[in-house]
Design a protein around this motif. Structure first.
Motif, PDB file in Angstrom:
ATOM      1  N   ALA A 185       0.867  -1.191   0.062  1.00 49.16           N
ATOM      2  CA  ALA A 185      -0.044  -0.225  -0.073  1.00 49.16           C
ATOM      3  C   ALA A 185       0.884   1.329   0.066  1.00 49.16           C
ATOM      4  CB  ALA A 185      -0.940  -0.021   1.381  1.00 49.16           C
ATOM      5  N   THR A 228       1.456   5.437  -0.014  1.00 47.43           N
ATOM      6  CA  THR A 228       0.869   6.219   1.218  1.00 47.43           C
ATOM      7  C   THR A 228      -0.344   6.564   0.888  1.00 47.43           C
ATOM      8  OG1 THR A 228       2.194   7.939   0.594  1.00 47.43           O
ATOM      9  CG2 THR A 228       3.445   6.756   2.587  1.00 47.43           C
ATOM     10  N   ALA A 238      -2.885   3.950   1.894  1.00 45.45           N
ATOM     11  CA  ALA A 238      -2.805   4.106   3.292  1.00 45.45           C
ATOM     12  C   ALA A 238      -3.937   5.016   3.880  1.00 45.45           C
ATOM     13  CB  ALA A 238      -1.614   3.929   4.031  1.00 45.45           C
ATOM     14  N   HIS A 239      -3.718   6.374   3.220  1.00 39.53           N
ATOM     15  CA  HIS A 239      -4.718   7.313   3.512  1.00 39.53           C
ATOM     16  C   HIS A 239      -6.207   6.726   3.342  1.00 39.53           C
ATOM     17  CE1 HIS A 239      -2.162  10.624   5.113  1.00 39.53           C
ATOM     18  NE2 HIS A 239      -1.457  10.544   3.997  1.00 39.53           N
ATOM     19  N   THR A 251      -7.269   3.718   2.883  1.00 34.06           N
ATOM     20  CA  THR A 251      -7.698   2.506   3.677  1.00 34.06           C
ATOM     21  C   THR A 251      -7.957   3.160   5.151  1.00 34.06           C
ATOM     22  OG1 THR A 251      -5.966   1.264   2.513  1.00 34.06           O
ATOM     23  CG2 THR A 251      -6.806   0.417   4.783  1.00 34.06           C
ATOM     24  N   LEU A 252      -7.431   4.122   5.807  1.00 32.35           N
ATOM     25  CA  LEU A 252      -7.543   4.726   7.000  1.00 32.35           C
ATOM     26  C   LEU A 252      -9.086   5.519   7.237  1.00 32.35           C
ATOM     27  CD1 LEU A 252      -4.416   5.876   8.761  1.00 32.35           C
ATOM     28  CD2 LEU A 252      -5.585   3.995   9.288  1.00 32.35           C
ATOM     29  N   ILE A 279     -11.622   2.684   7.058  1.00 29.11           N
ATOM     30  CA  ILE A 279     -11.931   2.532   8.718  1.00 29.11           C
ATOM     31  C   ILE A 279     -12.742   3.359   9.394  1.00 29.11           C
ATOM     32  CG2 ILE A 279     -10.392   1.897  10.796  1.00 29.11           C
ATOM     33  CD1 ILE A 279      -8.133   0.747   9.174  1.00 29.11           C
ATOM     34  N   ALA A 290     -16.297   2.961   8.532  1.00 31.42           N
ATOM     35  CA  ALA A 290     -16.853   1.695   9.159  1.00 31.42           C
ATOM     36  C   ALA A 290     -17.143   1.944  10.522  1.00 31.42           C
ATOM     37  CB  ALA A 290     -15.952   0.286   9.007  1.00 31.42           C
ATOM     38  N   ARG A 291     -16.095   2.652  11.216  1.00 34.19           N
ATOM     39  CA  ARG A 291     -16.403   3.042  12.622  1.00 34.19           C
ATOM     40  C   ARG A 291     -17.502   3.821  12.926  1.00 34.19           C
ATOM     41  NH1 ARG A 291     -12.072   2.360  16.340  1.00 34.19           N
ATOM     42  NH2 ARG A 291     -12.371   4.366  17.251  1.00 34.19           N
ATOM     43  N   ASN A 308     -20.229   4.096  10.685  1.00 31.30           N
ATOM     44  CA  ASN A 308     -21.342   3.469  10.608  1.00 31.30           C
ATOM     45  C   ASN A 308     -21.758   2.723  11.960  1.00 31.30           C
ATOM     46  OD1 ASN A 308     -22.932   0.890   9.616  1.00 31.30           O
ATOM     47  ND2 ASN A 308     -22.657   2.136   7.718  1.00 31.30           N
ATOM     48  N   ALA A 309     -20.635   2.075  12.471  1.00 37.12           N
ATOM     49  CA  ALA A 309     -21.174   1.646  13.642  1.00 37.12           C
ATOM     50  C   ALA A 309     -21.679   2.592  14.826  1.00 37.12           C
ATOM     51  CB  ALA A 309     -20.043   0.898  14.493  1.00 37.12           C
ATOM     52  N   ARG A 315     -25.089   3.296  14.204  1.00 36.04           N
ATOM     53  CA  ARG A 315     -26.373   2.266  14.500  1.00 36.04           C
ATOM     54  C   ARG A 315     -26.083   2.092  15.980  1.00 36.04           C
ATOM     55  NH1 ARG A 315     -27.158  -0.885  10.052  1.00 36.04           N
ATOM     56  NH2 ARG A 315     -25.962  -0.395   8.301  1.00 36.04           N
ATOM     57  N   LEU A 323     -16.087   6.555  18.596  1.00 32.14           N
ATOM     58  CA  LEU A 323     -15.951   5.561  17.433  1.00 32.14           C
ATOM     59  C   LEU A 323     -15.732   6.580  16.167  1.00 32.14           C
ATOM     60  CD1 LEU A 323     -18.798   3.141  17.826  1.00 32.14           C
ATOM     61  CD2 LEU A 323     -16.385   2.720  17.892  1.00 32.14           C
ATOM     62  N   PRO A 325      -8.991   6.542  13.385  1.00 30.54           N
ATOM     63  CA  PRO A 325      -8.622   5.281  14.034  1.00 30.54           C
ATOM     64  C   PRO A 325      -7.129   5.812  14.315  1.00 30.54           C
ATOM     65  CG  PRO A 325      -8.996   5.185  11.567  1.00 30.54           C
ATOM     66  CD  PRO A 325      -9.487   6.383  12.030  1.00 30.54           C
TER      67      PRO A 325
END
Lengths: 157, 99
Positions: A10, A12, A15-16, A18-19, A22, A25-26, A28-29, A32, A153, A157
Motif C-alpha cells: 500500500a 501512502t 494507506a490514507h 484505507t484509514l 476504517i 466503518a467506525r 457506521n457503527a 447504529r 468511534l 483510528p
C-alpha cells in the motif's frame, strides 16, 4: 483495482484511503449504536428493585428478585441485540467504559450501605433512597456512556 | 503480488471488505450478519465469503444462537483478530508517518 486475494503493497495514498475506509466503518457503527429510549429506564428500574429487595427482603424475596433481575437483564440484552443487531460490553468499550465503572461502584456502595442499615439498625428507608440513587445513576451514566462511545468511534483510528 | 512482510500489513485483513468488517467489529463485541452486510453494501454471498475467510484465519467467530424464529448469524472478532487488526492499523499509520 485492488485484488482481494493478493493485495499489493500500500503506497501512502492508499494507506490514507484505507484509514478513511476504517473511519467510515467506525462511523457506521456509531450511527447504529443508538440505545432505545426505554433501555436505561428499564435497566435502572431492574437495578433499583433488586437493591431494595436485596437490602430489605427475606431469603425467599431475595432469591425471587435475583432470578427476576438477571432474567430481566437477559431479556433486555436480547431485545437490544434484536433491535440494533449489535452488542457491546459496557466494561470493554475503551475509554467510554470509564462511565460504566462509577456506576458499578455506586451500585455496590448503595447496596452495601442499605443492607447494613437494614440488618444492623432495622431501617428500610435507606434502601428506597439507594433505589432512587441507582435508578438515576443508571440513566445518567448510561447516557454518558452512549455519548462517549459514539464520540470515540467517530474519532480517527 | 503479495504484501512485503516488512511493511507489516496483514494480507488477510488488508482486502477492502474484510478490513471494513474488522474495523466495524472492532467497535463492538458482536454484530449480526445483516448489519455487517448493510454496512458493506454488498450481497449476502459476498459478505458470507469475507466472513468465512476471516473465520478460517482464526480472526473471527460465527455463532448461530438457537431460539424461536429465523436463525441469525452473529460475528465477533477473536482476541487474535483484534490484535491482528490493531497491528494492521498501526502498520498503516507507520506507512503514512514514514512518507
Amino acid at each position: 483495482m485492488e485484488n482481494e486475494q493478493n493485495p499489493e503493497a500500500a503506497p501512502t495514498h492508499d494507506a490514507h484511503a484505507t484509514l478513511a475506509a476504517i473511519g467510515g466503518a467506525r462511523s457506521n457503527a456509531a450511527d447504529r449504536l443508538v440505545t432505545p429510549w426505554w433501555y436505561h429506564p428499564i435497566l435502572g428500574l431492574l437495578a433499583a428493585v433488586f437493591v431494595v429487595v436485596y437490602a430489605t427482603g427475606d431469603i425467599v424475596a431475595v432469591l425471587i428478585v435475583t432470578v427476576l433481575y438477571f432474567g430481566g437483564l437477559g431479556v433486555l440484552m436480547g431485545v437490544y441485540k434484536e433491535k440494533t443487531g449489535m452488542w457491546i460490553n459496557g466494561l470493554r468499550a475503551g475509554r467510554a467504559s470509564w462511565w460504566t465503572l462509577p456506576l458499578v461502584v455506586i451500585m455496590v456502595a448503595c447496596l452495601g450501605v442499605a443492607y447494613y442499615l437494614h440488618a444492623v439498625h432495622g431501617l428500610d428507608w435507606p434502601a428506597w433512597v439507594a433505589g432512587v440513587v441507582i435508578f438515576v445513576a443508571v440513566n445518567f451514566f448510561g447516557h454518558r456512556f452512549d455519548v462517549a462511545l459514539r464520540t470515540q468511534l467517530r474519532e480517527q483510528p | 503480488m503479495t504484501v512485503p512482510t516488512e511493511v507489516g500489513l496483514n494480507e488477510v485483513i488488508h482486502a477492502p471488505n474484510r478490513l471494513r468488517i474488522c474495523a466495524f467489529l472492532s467497535t463492538v463485541d458482536r454484530a449480526e450478519f445483516s448489519i455487517i452486510r448493510d454496512m458493506l453494501g454488498v450481497a449476502d454471498s459476498v459478505t458470507s465469503k469475507q466472513l468465512k475467510v476471516l473465520e478460517d484465519a482464526g480472526y473471527l467467530t460465527l455463532t448461530k444462537p438457537t431460539g424461536k424464529g429465523r436463525v441469525k448469524t452473529w460475528a465477533g472478532l477473536t482476541g487474535e483478530g483484534r490484535k491482528a487488526y490493531a497491528s494492521h492499523v498501526a502498520a498503516l499509520k507507520a506507512l503514512i508517518a514514514g512518507q
